[in-house]
Design a protein around this motif. Structure first.
Motif, PDB file in Angstrom:
ATOM      1  N   SER A 104      34.037  53.979  88.412  1.00 54.46           N
ATOM      2  CA  SER A 104      35.105  53.800  88.165  1.00 54.46           C
ATOM      3  C   SER A 104      35.466  52.900  87.188  1.00 54.46           C
ATOM      4  N   SER A 105      36.075  53.257  86.059  1.00 54.49           N
ATOM      5  CA  SER A 105      36.402  52.448  84.901  1.00 54.49           C
ATOM      6  C   SER A 105      37.302  51.489  85.090  1.00 54.49           C
ATOM      7  N   ALA A 106      38.220  51.596  86.227  1.00 60.36           N
ATOM      8  CA  ALA A 106      39.024  50.572  86.496  1.00 60.36           C
ATOM      9  C   ALA A 106      38.572  49.465  87.070  1.00 60.36           C
ATOM     10  N   GLN A 107      37.572  49.676  87.652  1.00 63.98           N
ATOM     11  CA  GLN A 107      36.804  48.333  88.473  1.00 63.98           C
ATOM     12  C   GLN A 107      35.541  47.718  87.542  1.00 63.98           C
ATOM     13  N   ILE A 108      35.580  46.387  87.817  1.00 61.88           N
ATOM     14  CA  ILE A 108      34.258  45.756  87.229  1.00 61.88           C
ATOM     15  C   ILE A 108      33.153  46.312  87.825  1.00 61.88           C
ATOM     16  N   THR A 109      31.854  46.224  87.029  1.00 63.42           N
ATOM     17  CA  THR A 109      30.736  46.630  87.516  1.00 63.42           C
ATOM     18  C   THR A 109      29.589  45.949  87.213  1.00 63.42           C
ATOM     19  N   ARG A 110      28.582  45.650  88.169  1.00 67.34           N
ATOM     20  CA  ARG A 110      27.626  44.808  87.863  1.00 67.34           C
ATOM     21  C   ARG A 110      26.188  45.549  88.108  1.00 67.34           C
ATOM     22  N   LEU A 111      25.133  45.215  86.973  1.00 66.16           N
ATOM     23  CA  LEU A 111      23.838  46.086  87.357  1.00 66.16           C
ATOM     24  C   LEU A 111      22.830  45.070  87.846  1.00 66.16           C
ATOM     25  N   PHE A 112      21.994  45.556  88.508  1.00 74.14           N
ATOM     26  CA  PHE A 112      20.692  45.098  89.029  1.00 74.14           C
ATOM     27  C   PHE A 112      19.439  45.828  88.721  1.00 74.14           C
ATOM     28  N   PRO A 113      18.299  45.095  88.445  1.00 76.69           N
ATOM     29  CA  PRO A 113      16.966  45.937  88.184  1.00 76.69           C
ATOM     30  C   PRO A 113      16.385  46.189  89.445  1.00 76.69           C
ATOM     31  N   PHE A 114      15.582  47.284  89.623  1.00 73.54           N
ATOM     32  CA  PHE A 114      14.973  47.730  91.006  1.00 73.54           C
ATOM     33  C   PHE A 114      13.705  48.356  90.670  1.00 73.54           C
ATOM     34  N   SER A 115      12.659  47.549  90.381  1.00 72.32           N
ATOM     35  CA  SER A 115      11.500  48.199  89.841  1.00 72.32           C
ATOM     36  C   SER A 115      10.379  48.011  90.855  1.00 72.32           C
ATOM     37  N   PHE A 116       9.771  49.389  91.166  1.00 77.78           N
ATOM     38  CA  PHE A 116       8.708  49.614  92.300  1.00 77.78           C
ATOM     39  C   PHE A 116       7.438  49.468  91.411  1.00 77.78           C
ATOM     40  N   SER A 117       7.339  50.076  90.248  1.00 77.40           N
ATOM     41  CA  SER A 117       6.340  50.162  89.342  1.00 77.40           C
ATOM     42  C   SER A 117       6.867  50.522  87.775  1.00 77.40           C
ATOM     43  N   GLU A 118       5.718  50.295  86.911  1.00 74.18           N
ATOM     44  CA  GLU A 118       6.026  50.852  85.637  1.00 74.18           C
ATOM     45  C   GLU A 118       6.780  52.258  85.306  1.00 74.18           C
ATOM     46  N   THR A 119       6.612  53.044  86.396  1.00 70.77           N
ATOM     47  CA  THR A 119       6.983  54.232  86.265  1.00 70.77           C
ATOM     48  C   THR A 119       8.088  54.655  87.240  1.00 70.77           C
ATOM     49  N   GLN A 120       8.155  53.827  88.311  1.00 74.73           N
ATOM     50  CA  GLN A 120       9.266  53.909  89.174  1.00 74.73           C
ATOM     51  C   GLN A 120      10.336  53.015  89.221  1.00 74.73           C
ATOM     52  N   SER A 121      11.325  52.859  88.109  1.00 78.55           N
ATOM     53  CA  SER A 121      12.034  51.699  88.113  1.00 78.55           C
ATOM     54  C   SER A 121      13.580  52.428  88.013  1.00 78.55           C
ATOM     55  N   VAL A 180      26.582  47.052  80.918  1.00 76.96           N
ATOM     56  CA  VAL A 180      27.981  47.486  81.137  1.00 76.96           C
ATOM     57  C   VAL A 180      28.814  46.990  80.078  1.00 76.96           C
ATOM     58  N   ILE A 181      29.617  48.049  79.301  1.00 74.89           N
ATOM     59  CA  ILE A 181      30.327  47.508  78.387  1.00 74.89           C
ATOM     60  C   ILE A 181      31.662  48.096  78.478  1.00 74.89           C
ATOM     61  N   LYS A 182      32.700  47.156  78.525  1.00 79.31           N
ATOM     62  CA  LYS A 182      34.174  47.663  78.657  1.00 79.31           C
ATOM     63  C   LYS A 182      34.922  47.900  77.195  1.00 79.31           C
ATOM     64  N   ARG A 183      35.005  49.246  76.952  1.00 82.50           N
ATOM     65  CA  ARG A 183      35.631  49.422  75.601  1.00 82.50           C
ATOM     66  C   ARG A 183      37.114  50.185  75.947  1.00 82.50           C
ATOM     67  N   THR A 184      37.821  50.264  74.586  1.00 83.09           N
ATOM     68  CA  THR A 184      39.116  50.962  74.496  1.00 83.09           C
ATOM     69  C   THR A 184      38.734  52.088  73.642  1.00 83.09           C
ATOM     70  N   ILE A 185      38.993  53.325  74.521  1.00 84.32           N
ATOM     71  CA  ILE A 185      38.667  54.578  73.522  1.00 84.32           C
ATOM     72  C   ILE A 185      39.831  55.463  73.658  1.00 84.32           C
ATOM     73  N   ASN A 186      40.285  55.776  72.689  1.00 83.66           N
ATOM     74  CA  ASN A 186      41.411  56.643  72.372  1.00 83.66           C
ATOM     75  C   ASN A 186      42.630  56.121  73.200  1.00 83.66           C
ATOM     76  N   GLY A 187      42.735  54.821  73.341  1.00 83.79           N
ATOM     77  CA  GLY A 187      43.846  53.926  73.774  1.00 83.79           C
ATOM     78  C   GLY A 187      43.486  53.759  75.307  1.00 83.79           C
ATOM     79  N   ALA A 188      42.434  54.324  75.886  1.00 85.66           N
ATOM     80  CA  ALA A 188      42.138  54.002  77.582  1.00 85.66           C
ATOM     81  C   ALA A 188      41.370  53.126  77.635  1.00 85.66           C
ATOM     82  N   THR A 189      41.191  52.146  78.801  1.00 85.39           N
ATOM     83  CA  THR A 189      40.227  51.371  78.952  1.00 85.39           C
ATOM     84  C   THR A 189      38.777  52.138  79.763  1.00 85.39           C
ATOM     85  N   LYS A 190      37.975  52.157  79.124  1.00 78.35           N
ATOM     86  CA  LYS A 190      36.586  52.557  79.797  1.00 78.35           C
ATOM     87  C   LYS A 190      35.579  51.676  79.923  1.00 78.35           C
ATOM     88  N   ARG A 191      34.665  51.916  81.012  1.00 81.78           N
ATOM     89  CA  ARG A 191      33.693  51.085  81.083  1.00 81.78           C
ATOM     90  C   ARG A 191      32.256  51.874  81.224  1.00 81.78           C
TER      91      ARG A 191
END
Length: 824
Positions: free
Chosen positions: A60-77, A619-630
């Motif tokens: 939802s671009s209207a909502q703040i969003t946070r990222l977390f890493p989840f790494s099981f291995s080099e190939t399963q992340s 996560v980058i909040k941008r203004t695209i074509n006049g609308a707020t996008k995340r």
């Protein structure tokens, strides 16, 4: 006077304006006055950062969003995308995990405003979240599209301090599988077996230790049959003789009857050394209900004649999950939830209870009845009776006392810290068992941990992180928990706390790099490096001192990327991304800032899709074509002139790539609708494009195209200070006649003189030939020294040089040499 200056390294990056003209410090000539969209290399050079590749719009671009890493291995992340919309999505391999053609997602309970106060710990396929306003959560990955999030399990604690009030707790049942027997068949079931010499068999189950039951011969069988029903038993205890301890049992088997066969559930031998009137407890794994159970006693504690076996009581524990919950009644509300008594929110909470046998058992609340009564089930062992007890402790985690605000893994234990009632207390699970927090009496090494930090400077714990010691951070002090005997491993019986530096911390979770812990200082405006100083005490020098101006708006999120270069990426309150090249062994510390044309909100790093590279998600909040996008975007891998061709160069932001048959129409760009974009089409720069209906039209057909927002990389050197025989060049008139720049695998560069707002002469193209002859032909990357004529001035400027480009092409600057002329 004319002379030549060379700047062969830029590895300090942009330095604070507070350093002014500090040419006397060693790093002055290794620094820059200004640095945007360049990465500082450990080798000393500048590398233009690659662009950011569009991955997806957030849930939802209207909502703040946070990222977390989840790494099981080099190939399963994975990268976890937690949105304020209440959904958790999963990113992998630079895309969104799909299920049935749609993004796979599950629900979470965190409000958007609380996402950046979440504490997070992950190992293998499990992760834990902590926040002071929410029950701790456990995230489990069973398969790529099978994730679950649920309340973390706390078995047997952790607990608050022992009750000190006059309130007693009285159970209405013992948790035993066998009722209190008044005869061989009353009130229910049947007691049978080898007839005793003294006493009756049923008296072993009458919950009265006044009558001994003994036999003059061995072996002896003791059996209880439920008579038409069945129960699950997972433990028992035996009360041995009060005298003649030589008749205490030393070997036996315990079996369950399934209607056809006797199944051995426990086998015991070598139980010697009994003392008079001693209880001994035995547990085993069992989830099967049996209609009858029996003991077959085979040996005693040494007697060879007369009474060969004697016992007072036996109790079988019914597995807690199979018990019928029973009442636990308090004599008053004092000591319970600050005097308010029990509440409905206590369901699921543990209670530690000292029985009449002197053993601590634990119960779990299953339902709420009233402020003085709850229903419970009893774990571990059956109580000998239902006597009220003054000795009890409530579980430490509850809505009334607060939930833990911090979590980490340390020494094979899951560690939690800071509740509202215990803001400076750290709790740890048993070693190797993240759901069990029980403690023994006396204490054992593997028991759970409960330690309150004692310091006048210690505020509520904001975070905990594992290192050689467990490190805790508060707004006024950093403090450690570790082994009291450093020659032995950390355990419940080898634990102490040590004072750390008085430089406080913010809530941002620290980063551990190569055995060094970096943390954000109180207020979020400083980065400190926690290291062991003299006398084996921790000190925390400021790491961000020369780049302090970057952090005026505070650090809100950060992550560390090890490959290909060790860089810390810090998201600041003004929405920019600060890159800190940090190589402690090589003594490299360089600051630069990345501007993506939007507002950066979060960052996470996982192993990349290509060997030798980490993927940096934003996560980058941008203004695209006049609308707020995340948008979720990932920084493209660093360009390597040794292995990459110019057609592979990705130096656009929020961009995408096309590879296939030659075409003039590039589609799939709806995320940039209405925006002006640039392209690198088969290695040639195409500008003046606008996305319409999700596509652009190139002036010629191309088979490999990268399209996105243009970005500008710009570096400005510090003022020239010397050499000068009679002092410094500061304050003297001077000019740069020319410059030689050493580039490597580079496609575009402009250079010129710099004097801020006072004087802005035109920049000169050093690389990137232009003209019709290049139309549709790829740019040739260049390496080596390139000359740039500099339009100088005797009256303006301090000999500073601008190096920049906004073309979607690579640029690596290895060194800069200036020909300067100054007045005597």
């Amino acid at each position: 006077m004319s002379f030549y200056l060379i700047q062969s390294t830029f590895n300090r990056g942009e330095i604070s304006p507070l350093l002014g003209s500090r040419a006397d410090v060693d790093f002055w000539r290794q620094s820059l006055f200004y640095c945007r969209n360049f990465q500082i290399l450990t080798h000393g050079g500048l590398r233009r950062r690659s662009g950011s590749r569009f991955v997806t719009e957030v849930d939802s671009s209207a909502q703040i969003t946070r990222l977390f890493p989840f790494s099981f291995s080099e190939t399963q992340s994975y990268v976890l995308e937690l949105s304020g919309s209440g959904y958790l999505r999963f990113l992998a391999n630079r895309g969104v995990v799909q299920s049935g053609g749609s993004p796979y997602r599950i629900s979470h309970s965190y409000a958007g405003s609380d996402l950046f106060r979440l504490s997070y710990a992950q190992f293998n396929d499990v992760a834990y979240f902590a926040h002071k306003n929410y029950t701790p959560q456990k995230l489990l990955r069973s398969a790529e599209t099978n994730w679950s999030i649920s309340a973390a399990v706390f078995e047997d604690g952790p607990y608050l301090d022992r009750n000190t009030t006059a309130t007693t707790l009285e159970p209405s049942a013992t948790g035993g599988a066998v009722p209190k027997m008044t005869g061989a068949t009353t009130p229910s079931g049947t007691v049978s077996g080898t007839a005793p010499t003294t006493g009756a068999l049923w008296q072993l189950f009458d919950r009265d230790d006044g009558q001994v039951v003994n036999w003059n011969s061995l072996p002896v069988d003791v059996q209880y049959n439920f008579g038409g029903s069945s129960k699950v038993v997972d433990g028992y205890w035996i009360l041995g003789p009060k005298s003649s301890v030589g008749a205490a049992p030393t070997s036996w088997v315990f079996q369950g009857y399934n209607g056809t066969d006797w199944i051995t559930l426990d086998s015991v031998s070598g139980e010697t050394g009994w003392t008079g009137g001693e209880y001994r407890y035995f547990n085993f794994q069992n989830e099967t209900a049996y209609q009858a159970y029996r003991f077959q006693f085979k040996g005693n504690n040494g007697l060879s004649s007369g009474t060969l076996l004697a016992m007072y009581e036996i109790a079988l524990h019914e597995r807690a999950a199979n018990q019928t919950p029973f009442n636990l009644t308090a004599s008053s509300t004092a000591g319970i939830n600050n005097g308010a008594g029990f509440s409905a929110s206590d369901v699921g909470r543990s209670i530690r209870f000292l029985g009449a046998d002197g053993r601590w058992n634990w119960m779990k609340i299953t339902s709420f009845v009233s402020s003085t009564t709850v229903k419970v089930i009893l774990h571990d062992q059956a109580l000998p009776d239902v006597t009220p007890s003054l000795n009890w402790s409530l579980g430490a985690f509850a809505s009334s006392t607060g939930w833990p605000a911090a979590v980490t893994l340390y020494n094979e234990r899951l560690m939690w810290a800071r509740t509202s009632e215990k803001p400076v207390t750290v709790y740890g699970s048993k070693q190797g068992n993240f759901e069990d927090y029980g403690v023994s009496d006396p204490l054992r090494e593997t028991d759970g941990i409960n330690i309150t930090l004692l310091s006048s400077n210690m505020n509520e714990i904001l975070w905990i992180v594992d290192d050689e010691d467990l490190i805790t951070g508060s707004a006024k002090q950093v403090r450690t928990v570790g082994p009291s005997d450093i020659t032995q491993s950390f355990s419940a019986t080898n634990i102490t706390q040590r004072k750390g530096p008085n430089s406080g911390a913010s809530h941002v979770q620290p980063i551990s790099i190569g055995g060094v812990v970096l943390y954000v200082g109180a207020g979020g405006t400083k980065i400190r490096e926690l290291v062991l100083g003299e006398q084996n005490r921790y000190v925390a020098p400021e790491l961000s001192l020369i780049g302090e101006h970057y952090f005026k708006d505070g650090i809100v999120d950060w992550a560390f990327s090890e490959k290909p270069d060790p860089i810390i990426y810090a998201v600041t309150g003004d929405g920019l991304l600060v890159a800190i090249t940090y190589d402690r062994e090589q003594r490299v510390l360089g600051f630069s800032r990345h501007d993506f044309g939007g507002f950066v909100e979060s960052v996470a790093v996982i192993p990349g899709t290509e060997p030798g590279h980490d993927d940096v998600y934003l996560v980058i909040k941008r203004t695209i074509n006049g609308a707020t996008k995340r948008y979720v975007e990932v920084m493209e891998n660093a360009f390597d002139p040794q292995s990459d061709a110019v057609e592979d160069a990705f130096f656009v932001d929020c961009g995408l790539s096309y590879s296939g048959a030659a075409t003039m129409t590039i589609t799939g760009l709806s995320h940039l609708e209405g925006e002006s974009v640039v392209a690198l089409a088969d290695g040639n720069v195409v500008e003046g494009l606008t996305v319409a209906s999700g596509q652009i039209t190139l002036p010629y057909a191309a088979s490999k195209v990268h399209v996105g927002l243009a970005m500008k990389s710009r570096a400005v050197t510090v003022p020239i200070s010397g050499p000068q025989q009679d002092g410094t060049l500061f304050g003297r008139r001077k000019t740069n006649l020319s410059a030689y720049v050493d580039v490597y695998g580079s496609g575009a560069l402009q250079m010129g003189a710099y004097a801020g707002d006072r004087w802005t002469p035109a920049l000169t193209d050093v690389l990137l030939a232009t003209g019709d002859e290049l139309f549709g032909n790829k740019v040739e990357l260049q390496t080596g020294f390139k000359r740039a004529d500099i339009e100088g001035s005797w009256t303006e400027g301090d000999g500073q040089i601008v190096m920049e480009t906004d073309k979607p092409l690579p640029l690596i600057i290895r060194s800069l040499m200036l020909q300067n002329e100054s007045e005597p």
